[in-house]
Design a protein around this motif. Structure first.
Motif, short mmCIF file in Angstrom:
data_model
loop_
_atom_site.label_atom_id
_atom_site.label_comp_id
_atom_site.label_asym_id
_atom_site.label_seq_id
_atom_site.Cartn_x
_atom_site.Cartn_y
_atom_site.Cartn_z
N CYS A 178 0.84 -1.21 0.00
CA CYS A 178 0.00 0.00 0.00
C CYS A 178 0.87 1.25 0.00
O CYS A 178 0.57 2.23 0.69
CB CYS A 178 -0.95 -0.01 1.20
N ARG A 212 -6.48 -4.01 -4.54
CA ARG A 212 -7.61 -4.89 -4.83
C ARG A 212 -7.23 -5.93 -5.88
O ARG A 212 -7.54 -7.12 -5.74
CB ARG A 212 -8.83 -4.08 -5.28
N THR A 237 -4.88 1.80 1.53
CA THR A 237 -5.35 1.05 2.71
C THR A 237 -6.88 1.06 2.79
O THR A 237 -7.48 0.11 3.26
CB THR A 237 -4.75 1.61 4.01
N ALA A 238 -7.48 2.15 2.31
CA ALA A 238 -8.94 2.21 2.31
C ALA A 238 -9.53 1.10 1.45
O ALA A 238 -10.56 0.50 1.80
CB ALA A 238 -9.41 3.58 1.81
N LEU A 239 -8.87 0.80 0.33
CA LEU A 239 -9.33 -0.28 -0.54
C LEU A 239 -9.22 -1.63 0.16
O LEU A 239 -10.12 -2.48 0.05
CB LEU A 239 -8.51 -0.30 -1.84
N GLN A 279 -9.18 -2.17 3.44
CA GLN A 279 -10.16 -2.23 4.52
C GLN A 279 -11.56 -2.49 3.99
O GLN A 279 -12.34 -3.24 4.60
CB GLN A 279 -10.13 -0.90 5.31
N GLU A 280 -11.88 -1.91 2.85
CA GLU A 280 -13.19 -2.12 2.25
C GLU A 280 -13.37 -3.58 1.86
O GLU A 280 -14.41 -4.20 2.13
CB GLU A 280 -13.34 -1.22 1.01
N LEU A 281 -12.33 -4.16 1.23
CA LEU A 281 -12.43 -5.54 0.80
C LEU A 281 -12.48 -6.49 2.00
O LEU A 281 -13.25 -7.46 2.01
CB LEU A 281 -11.24 -5.89 -0.10
N SER A 323 -13.71 -5.82 4.90
CA SER A 323 -15.05 -5.69 5.46
C SER A 323 -16.05 -6.52 4.67
O SER A 323 -16.93 -7.18 5.24
CB SER A 323 -15.46 -4.22 5.48
N GLU A 324 -15.92 -6.50 3.34
CA GLU A 324 -16.81 -7.29 2.49
C GLU A 324 -16.70 -8.78 2.79
O GLU A 324 -17.68 -9.52 2.74
CB GLU A 324 -16.48 -7.05 1.01
N CYS A 341 -8.17 -6.66 9.30
CA CYS A 341 -7.24 -5.81 8.56
C CYS A 341 -6.51 -4.90 9.54
O CYS A 341 -7.13 -4.30 10.42
CB CYS A 341 -7.98 -4.96 7.52
#
Length: 361
Positions: free
Chosen positions: A104, A120, A217-219, A221-223, A225-226, A231
């Motif tokens: 990242c 991602r 890192t936002a990407l 964390q999003e993945l 969470s999905e 993370c």
């Protein structure tokens, strides 16, 4: 318990492993610097040990530990043997949980095997290879089970049905952990050593400027969470630098980075939690020690972690909480205040219990 570090080449796996274990593993700027898996034992930081030591004079303090395996970088096509992929995938099958390191940060000095940084895409590359590797295993397994079913084997029939359901999910690009198997269904799959059934913790590896998070890192964390995965964000290079500093110089360096504790402490606890583990303690003048158990373990089985005789001859457990010891300062005072409980064979150990076992063999 083992956790395996995986990821694409050059994402910071070996740098992280070096920091975790101070093992001096080669961390080179080219793919496949790690060929054989490196293994290190990592202590799990736990302030409760310090609390016990503050009121109980003891000769030594022994923390819990997690075994970390640094597995060579995977590339696109690993499931078909690309980049020694089959060999590396075999190492992953033996671990209990997966620590997936994701790059990242941008850098002109460190090459990326895909040419650009895209968390991602990188995660999906690794996940796809792991799914394909599992699919190859369960396809062969289905053939064996189908033959056993023809002989009237009812257990094989159950396992075949579970395997067929698994194959459909893997064909759709879903990892095995996303399927929601019952305990019996998971048990029927134990011998397959499915990689994608293992719990995953994503480690977003940043440079020092990204410790507070960035677009990459936002990407991640999003993945995560999905997927319902964990993370954490850390800077592997900074952690390696911290590990080389004398103990007394570390707080100042951490403060400069805006950290209260090393990211490795967060990682060790997260790996421990990922494996569904809890801690109980024994405390006396010889040693204060953290013992590792699975959540919801009963007292005799917890005693068996120390020695099988403890479980076989279990009579009772004397249990107290650390907060009560910090307040009352001695076991005698705990007993006088009624804070030392006596528990039997049906007692389920609670994380943080301090225990004395009585047994007779």
């Amino acid at each position: 318990m083992q956790a395996g570090i995986v990821g694409l080449p050059n994402v910071g796996k070996s740098t992280l492993f070096n920091a975790l274990t101070a093992a001096g593993v080669e961390a080179a700027n080219y793919p496949f610097a790690t060929i054989e898996p490196n293994v290190g034992i990592v202590s799990v930081p736990d302030r409760r040990l310090e609390q016990l030591e503050s009121v109980i004079e003891t000769r030594k303090v022994i923390p819990a530990a997690v075994e970390i395996v640094d597995i060579a970088g995977l590339v696109r096509g690993a499931s078909e043997g690309e980049g020694l992929g089959n060999q590396f995938l075999g190492h992953i099958r033996s671990v209990d949980a997966v620590l997936h390191v994701v790059r990242c940060f941008d850098s002109d000095d460190i090459t990326h095997v895909e040419g650009t940084v895209d968390p991602r895409r990188d995660i999906e590359t690794i996940e796809t290879e792991l799914i394909l590797a599992d699919l190859a295993v369960v396809d062969r397994r289905l053939d064996r089970l189908s033959k056993a079913v023809r002989t009237g084997d009812k257990d094989a029939a159950f396992a075949r049905d579970v395997t067929e359901r698994l194959i459909r999910a893997l064909d759709d690009g879903l990892p095995a952990r996303a399927i929601g198997f019952t305990a019996d269904e998971r048990a029927s799959l134990w011998d397959a050593q499915l990689i994608t059934l293992k719990p995953v913790l994503y480690i977003a590896n940043v440079d020092e400027s990204g410790l507070g998070g960035n677009a990459y890192t936002a990407l991640v964390q999003e993945l995560a969470s999905e997927q319902g995965a964990g993370c954490i964000i850390l800077c592997a290079q900074a952690e390696a630098d911290i590990a080389e500093l004398p103990e007394e110089e570390r707080p100042e360096f951490l403060a400069e980075l805006g950290l209260e504790e090393p990211g490795l402490a967060v990682l060790a606890r997260a790996a421990y939690s990922l494996l569904g583990l809890e801690t109980y303690f024994t405390a006396g003048e010889k040693e204060i020690r953290a013992w590792t158990i699975k959540a919801k373990t009963r007292a005799p089985q917890a005693a068996g972690v120390i020695h099988s005789d403890f479980e076989r001859g279990f009579i009772r457990a004397e249990v107290y909480r650390i907060a009560d010891m910090l307040e009352l300062k001695s076991e005698a005072a705990l007993k006088a205040a009624g804070k030392m409980r006596v528990e039997g064979k049906e007692y389920t150990v609670v994380d943080g219990d301090v225990m004395h076992f009585r047994f007779n063999v």
